[in-house]
Motif scaffolding. Structure first.
Motif, PDB file in Angstrom:
ATOM      1  N   PRO A   1       6.092   1.702  -2.301  1.00 17.89           N
ATOM      2  CA  PRO A   1       5.861   2.338  -3.612  1.00 17.89           C
ATOM      3  C   PRO A   1       4.903   1.591  -4.527  1.00 17.89           C
ATOM      4  N   ASN A   2       4.644   0.309  -4.252  1.00 20.19           N
ATOM      5  CA  ASN A   2       3.741  -0.461  -5.107  1.00 20.19           C
ATOM      6  C   ASN A   2       2.313  -0.483  -4.560  1.00 20.19           C
ATOM      7  N   MET A   3       2.019   0.432  -3.631  1.00 21.45           N
ATOM      8  CA  MET A   3       0.708   0.460  -2.969  1.00 21.45           C
ATOM      9  C   MET A   3      -0.113   1.650  -3.470  1.00 21.45           C
ATOM     10  N   HIS A   4      -1.434   1.444  -3.631  1.00 16.34           N
ATOM     11  CA  HIS A   4      -2.366   2.494  -4.046  1.00 16.34           C
ATOM     12  C   HIS A   4      -3.498   2.594  -3.017  1.00 16.34           C
ATOM     13  N   PHE A   5      -4.186   3.726  -3.028  1.00 19.37           N
ATOM     14  CA  PHE A   5      -5.307   3.971  -2.117  1.00 19.37           C
ATOM     15  C   PHE A   5      -6.532   4.330  -2.948  1.00 19.37           C
ATOM     16  N   MET A   6      -7.600   3.514  -2.858  1.00 21.07           N
ATOM     17  CA  MET A   6      -8.846   3.767  -3.598  1.00 21.07           C
ATOM     18  C   MET A   6      -9.945   4.126  -2.601  1.00 21.07           C
TER      19      MET A   6
ATOM     20  N   HIS B   1      -0.532  -6.293 -10.254  1.00 24.18           N
ATOM     21  CA  HIS B   1       0.184  -6.822  -9.086  1.00 24.18           C
ATOM     22  C   HIS B   1       0.316  -5.789  -7.959  1.00 24.18           C
ATOM     23  N   ALA B   2      -0.188  -4.569  -8.153  1.00 23.31           N
ATOM     24  CA  ALA B   2      -0.116  -3.559  -7.103  1.00 23.31           C
ATOM     25  C   ALA B   2      -1.084  -3.906  -5.980  1.00 23.31           C
ATOM     26  N   HIS B   3      -0.717  -3.475  -4.765  1.00 22.27           N
ATOM     27  CA  HIS B   3      -1.604  -3.680  -3.617  1.00 22.27           C
ATOM     28  C   HIS B   3      -2.477  -2.439  -3.452  1.00 22.27           C
ATOM     29  N   VAL B   4      -3.800  -2.628  -3.487  1.00 22.21           N
ATOM     30  CA  VAL B   4      -4.740  -1.506  -3.367  1.00 22.21           C
ATOM     31  C   VAL B   4      -5.409  -1.542  -1.996  1.00 22.21           C
TER      32      VAL B   4
ATOM     33  N   SER C   1       0.739  -5.539   2.613  1.00 24.69           N
ATOM     34  CA  SER C   1       1.270  -5.601   1.247  1.00 24.69           C
ATOM     35  C   SER C   1       1.992  -6.915   0.991  1.00 24.69           C
ATOM     36  N   ASP C   2       2.277  -7.646   2.069  1.00 29.15           N
ATOM     37  CA  ASP C   2       2.848  -8.993   1.948  1.00 29.15           C
ATOM     38  C   ASP C   2       1.720  -9.943   1.538  1.00 29.15           C
TER      39      ASP C   2
ATOM     40  N   GLY D   1     -17.562 -10.118  -7.744  1.00 30.30           N
ATOM     41  CA  GLY D   1     -17.197  -8.861  -8.380  1.00 30.30           C
ATOM     42  C   GLY D   1     -16.076  -9.043  -9.384  1.00 30.30           C
ATOM     43  N   THR D   2     -15.849  -8.005 -10.186  1.00 31.72           N
ATOM     44  CA  THR D   2     -14.806  -8.013 -11.209  1.00 31.72           C
ATOM     45  C   THR D   2     -13.611  -7.204 -10.726  1.00 31.72           C
ATOM     46  N   ARG D   3     -12.459  -7.849 -10.608  1.00 30.33           N
ATOM     47  CA  ARG D   3     -11.270  -7.197 -10.057  1.00 30.33           C
ATOM     48  C   ARG D   3     -10.692  -6.140 -10.995  1.00 30.33           C
TER      49      ARG D   3
END
Length: 489
Positions: free
Chosen positions: A231-236, A200-203, A341-342, A186-188
């Motif tokens: 704060p650098n985390m997202h939810f998809m 660089h965010a964690h999804v 996230s680590d 897949g394409t990131r």
């Protein structure tokens, strides 16, 4: 071999059963077998399909994505006769599942049933949802299993549940499987660029139908708490359904709405690219029999955080390919999600996820299913040889009558277990009144009662075996009620 497949959900429906049936059909055909699929008519279905028969259906039953088959065309009988199936495979214990019983028993063919779903978790799709409906769902699926020659459970935990519920039919474990090679490529950047997510965010990701049975309120609150802590985390979230607006509302209430992204329903490469845009996967459903999206996520190299539940525990090994939580605790779940996230911790679980996924490759699972077919066919052929003759026209007619009778007894048992105790309605028929009218039983037809037979003019009553059975059930239930009322407290 020629495999006749009945399913109430099929392309273009996006869901576990539909995807499982389609993948197995592809693998069976690739292995040189012929497959004829009988499925309902669905909005958006392919214009051209090979060896697929669509039957008329009511669309979006009770607001769901599912269709309700309403009639069985007479042409189905001719198509099945021309196809000459060796084995019948049913994927639901009702609607077209009933037709599968009629075809298999009417033609003297072995019948396999895959118990894809814990139906008691889905009664909210039926008007009048209640504990009675949940008992009905359990009795329906258990009783249907007894009409089959072999029942396939998608996971060991489901086989255990079925045994505990009293299912006596031989049980085999065959996972549905995932195309591991395809989900591994897949394409990131595609979806990250679409939503403006930093490289660089964690999804954290989730894929599935956004519906009540998926335990989404818990999942949303837990993941949003992790987003607050990181704060650098997202939810998809990939999927659609009635819970969509509630997810967005909760995210905004918790102050992280700008980092929660909903893609809607995705298919094929778009879905795979969404998995590859994620860094980890979160899952909280208790209603799964296998949890195919968990395997898909692992095939894309994602460690998974999930609750310990049926179908999931066979895939997820704690601290090997993800984190398996024993309790439904929002804070604990949020901490587990946040811990990934680590990058080093996440990477340590990634290899385990990829290794686990290979065990669930679709073609490997399809081969297991074919082995079940072969064993069942061999036993069936031995039994047929011992009888010393092929089925006559009378044998076939009797088989159809027995199939209809068994279905009626099954329904009587279901009603008794829901309303009048646990005793099984035995397959016996009271003497039929001399005025009875023998209604021809056509393969794939609805029962005579459902076709609206009514008393004939002139005072005589035209009855069918189905009506006799229902009269018997009514009398027995009334007798039980009367005797219970007569007992002293």
């Amino acid at each position: 071999m020629n495999i006749l497949m009945f399913t109430n959900t099929y392309s273009p429906i996006v869901g576990g059963v539909s995807e499982s049936v389609q993948r197995f059909v592809e693998c069976f055909r690739a292995s040189g077998h012929r497959v004829l699929v009988v499925a309902p008519t669905l909005n958006g279905q392919p214009e051209s399909e090979t060896d697929v028969i669509r039957v008329p259906a009511m669309q979006r039953f009770n607001g769901s994505d599912f269709s309700l088959p309403v009639t069985i065309p007479g042409s189905l009988d001719d198509a099945i006769r021309d196809f000459a199936p060796d084995i019948v495979h049913s994927n639901h214990p009702f609607l077209l599942g009933d037709t599968a019983v009629r075809v298999a028993q009417g033609r003297g063919l072995p019948l396999v049933f895959t118990h894809h779903t814990l139906y008691e978790h889905y009664t909210h799709y039926v008007p009048g949802n209640s504990p009675v409906m949940q008992r009905f769902a359990l009795a329906l699926s258990n009783g249907y299993s007894e009409l089959c020659d072999t029942v396939i459970a998608p996971s060991e935990s489901i086989r255990t549940i079925l045994r505990e519920r009293g299912v006596q039919t031989p049980l085999e474990v065959v996972p549905s499987g995932v195309d591991i090679e395809r989900f591994g490529k897949g394409t990131r950047q595609r979806w990250r660029t679409h939503f403006g997510i930093d490289e660089h965010a964690h999804v954290v990701g989730h894929v599935g139908r956004l519906a009540q049975e998926k335990n989404l309120p818990f999942l949303t609150r837990s993941v949003c708490q992790a987003l607050i802590d990181h704060p650098n985390m997202h939810f998809m979230v990939v999927g659609d359904g009635d819970e969509r607006d509630a997810i967005l509302t909760r995210a905004h209430q918790m102050g992280v709405g700008e980092r929660v992204h909903l893609t809607g329903v995705l298919k094929e490469q778009s879905l795979i690219d969404a998995y590859h845009a994620m860094d980890s996967f979160a899952f909280a459903s208790f209603s799964e029999t296998q949890g195919m999206v968990v395997v898909e996520a692992m095939a894309a190299g994602l460690p998974v955080v999930a609750l310990d539940a049926t179908g999931v525990r066979e895939v997820l090994a704690h601290e090997r390919n993800g984190l398996l939580l024993a309790e439904q605790d929002e804070q604990a779940f949020a901490r587990a999600v946040g811990s990934l996230s680590d990058p080093a911790r996440c990477q340590s679980l990634r290899q385990g996820a990829l290794e686990t996924a290979t065990r669930f490759d679709t073609c490997r699972c399809a081969d297991q299913c074919l082995a079940v077919y072969q064993e069942l066919l061999a036993a069936h052929q031995t039994q047929k040889s011992s009888s010393g003759s092929d089925k006559t026209t009378w044998d076939q007619a009797r088989g159809r009558l027995e199939a209809e009778w068994n279905l009626l007894c099954h329904r009587g048992t279901v009603l008794r277990r829901v309303f009048g105790g646990s005793k099984r309605v035995a397959p016996r028929m009271r003497p039929v009144p001399p005025t009875v009218q023998r209604v021809p039983l056509v393969e794939g037809s609805l029962t005579p009662m459902a076709q609206g037979h009514s008393p004939q003019p002139g005072g005589s009553t035209s009855m069918t075996p189905g009506e006799v059975t229902l009269m018997q059930l009514r009398d027995d239930l009334e007798s039980n009620v009367s005797s219970s009322r007569g007992k002293k407290p």
